[in-house]
Design an enzyme around this catalytic site. Sequence first.
Site, PDB file in Angstrom:
ATOM      1  CG  ASN A   1     -60.621  -3.515   3.916  1.00 28.68           C
ATOM      2  OD1 ASN A   1     -60.801  -2.867   2.845  1.00 28.68           O
ATOM      3  ND2 ASN A   1     -60.839  -2.964   4.927  1.00 28.68           N
ATOM      4  CE1 TYR A   2     -65.273  -8.679   1.835  1.00 29.58           C
ATOM      5  CE2 TYR A   2     -64.149  -9.550   3.880  1.00 29.58           C
ATOM      6  CZ  TYR A   2     -64.272  -9.948   2.675  1.00 29.58           C
ATOM      7  OH  TYR A   2     -64.062 -10.923   1.775  1.00 29.58           O
ATOM      8  NE  ARG A   3     -63.086  -0.043   1.112  1.00 29.77           N
ATOM      9  CZ  ARG A   3     -62.272  -0.838   0.661  1.00 29.77           C
ATOM     10  NH1 ARG A   3     -62.068  -1.994   1.163  1.00 29.77           N
ATOM     11  NH2 ARG A   3     -62.387  -0.989  -0.949  1.00 29.77           N
TER      12      ARG A   3
ATOM     13  NE  ARG B   1     -54.752   4.655  17.480  1.00 28.17           N
ATOM     14  CZ  ARG B   1     -54.493   3.373  17.745  1.00 28.17           C
ATOM     15  NH1 ARG B   1     -54.199   2.409  16.762  1.00 28.17           N
ATOM     16  NH2 ARG B   1     -53.774   2.898  18.929  1.00 28.17           N
TER      17      ARG B   1
ATOM     18  CG  HIS C   1     -54.978  -7.665   3.427  1.00 22.83           C
ATOM     19  ND1 HIS C   1     -55.789  -7.222   2.196  1.00 22.83           N
ATOM     20  CD2 HIS C   1     -55.575  -6.591   4.152  1.00 22.83           C
ATOM     21  CE1 HIS C   1     -56.534  -6.075   2.149  1.00 22.83           C
ATOM     22  NE2 HIS C   1     -56.204  -5.707   3.291  1.00 22.83           N
TER      23      HIS C   1
ATOM     24  CD  GLU D   1     -47.409   2.835  16.129  1.00 29.18           C
ATOM     25  OE1 GLU D   1     -47.274   1.437  16.124  1.00 29.18           O
ATOM     26  OE2 GLU D   1     -46.411   3.558  16.232  1.00 29.18           O
TER      27      GLU D   1
ATOM     28  CB  SER E   1     -58.897  -3.465   8.047  1.00 33.65           C
ATOM     29  OG  SER E   1     -57.494  -3.581   7.454  1.00 33.65           O
TER      30      SER E   1
END
Lengths: 348, 348
Positions: free
Chosen positions: B133-135, B306, B131, B308, B117
Amino acid sequence: MSSKPMRQQMEEYILDLQDKIVAALENLDPNAPAFKRDSWVRAQGGKGISCVFAMPEALSVDAAAPVSVLEKAGVNISIVHGSLPPAAIKQMRVEHTSIPYDPESTATLPFFAAGISLVIHPRSPHAPTVHANYRYFEITEPNAGEGAQGKVIAWWFGGGCDLTPSYLYEEDAVHFHKTIKDACDPYGPAIYPAFKKWCDEYFYIPHRQESRGIGGIFFDDLCEQKHQRLDDDAVRPRNAEDIFEFVKHAGNAFIPSYIPILERRMSMLSTAEERRWQLIRRGRYVEFNLVYDRGTKFGLATPGARIESILMSLPETARWEYMSEMGTEEGSKEAKLMEVVKKPRQWA
Amino acid sequence: MSSKPMRQQMEEYILDLQDKIVAALENLDPNAPAFKRDSWVRAQGGKGISCVFAMPEALSVDAAAPVSVLEKAGVNISIVHGSLPPAAIKQMRVEHTSIPYDPESTATLPFFAAGISLVIHPRSPHAPTVHANYRYFEITEPNAGEGAQGKVIAWWFGGGCDLTPSYLYEEDAVHFHKTIKDACDPYGPAIYPAFKKWCDEYFYIPHRQESRGIGGIFFDDLCEQKHQRLDDDAVRPRNAEDIFEFVKHAGNAFIPSYIPILERRMSMLSTAEERRWQLIRRGRYVEFNLVYDRGTKFGLATPGARIESILMSLPETARWEYMSEMGTEEGSKEAKLMEVVKKPRQWA
């Protein structure tokens, strides 16, 4: 005791309070531009006056000496009416059992709401942000006919005010809370402690495990019925006139609770580091308002709502750093603020 | 065709892609500080590597010449596993009917998720934020015993990438979309149009009635089963190896889709007004991420998450003006951007 309907009394009160607060802020900084007054009318029923301060051209964020006392501020009133959908009626009935509710019914009920809402973000990192809101809500019987107002079947007041400093000056926190407490105490000794606690609970950011600021008071659903946050036998205002007196007392405490603090902090010089910390704290303000604040969430989800008014509470500038070290150094001024937002304190 | 389990193949792929993307960004700006690498381990199961760029001391927001190419960037991978609660199982079953679901059961199912990400906010108002993102997500049978991995009962891929400029350079928008389309097209002509549309729908800010940016692609639940966004008879990757090839193709397109745009915009000088507009647009980015983004909302609501990492997507600085005139003047560069976020265009 006034013979005027409460909705009219409240409307007159918030109009006057708005004028006084804007005048007090303008008097502090005679060389700054005046607040911009903006009247609006809602097609579905209602009107409002926004008084807004902004100097968007002043982008020099790290100037040691503030170019104006305020960075962004809004003091708004709105007086609206309309129809409550069955889902809203159902929810409100939890605290207001005088509202008739038939689970099979798809009927709406007329409502009226009048309130003042303000957020003030000063420029100096040493001067705290403040928020206040006082409102009156009324539900009436339907079908009163053209122009006529139906019988009131439920009404309540809500509101509060809270302070959000970037740097903690204990004397400011004490002054703010003490002024509010003094306004509450004539109405019963249980009022301030109950509404102070409610404020700490409401302005909490669960994902940060910290409060938005150092609190103040917060209350809702205050009417002649039993109240969820007050003991049945506690001394408290119990009828509309007495509750309105209490609300006015709390509203009138705004200027003496905040303006003296602003006055002693507004001209303090600051460093780039202090400005940086202020903007990080304003990031938390944005997080609370966009993720948790009920009014903001409700507003954003309402088709046709006035987005500019809803998001006026957001600071002009906010900042997000990954794993910022600011606020983590033990004994630092930033850590001192973190202590009190992590663990709310009794200030008065 | 690899004999390795898909979870291991995906883990190796995202580790390698993260390295390549961070290296490409670092090569663009050899004098800037390197990305900070940060490995973490999740007590409940899992690990990750965050690669973060930040220069928090560089507060001079209106400097005409950028002090670094990037203002804030994060390229993160995470490989986590754990137990899915019944509510999550129920929701996932809508798209993945191979997941057994017993409404009476309070049992959990083991899951595995591996993803990359990234969010890159450059400093120049002329360089767009991006941006991607690959999941890969997997659900296995429970009770496989100590250390053993249960049989896979459902798996899918998701991801995408999208561009968020403050100023519209049409050739940049065309280049970005065309590079992604070229990566999709070998897997079927319906892929890019379907996922481009999905992206426009996903990155939409209802209360502003505008898109976050100019889109790209977005997809989820891509597996061997029927897909909600693709016709049954459309040419598309249909097994795990082919879908993984498609995801790698899309992931590998990130560098050629974005780096050339960043290269031609990163050194462009800008005015204080352009910076101001960029920060207003970053305010919209914050609004989308905090109010609507599913991943962010899920993360904020997850105890022990998390924070952050979740909020790393937020820009370093964002700005909110009340009733800003910026973007409203017909024919202005700002209005040109507003046109395409109000009405998504076909770029490739």
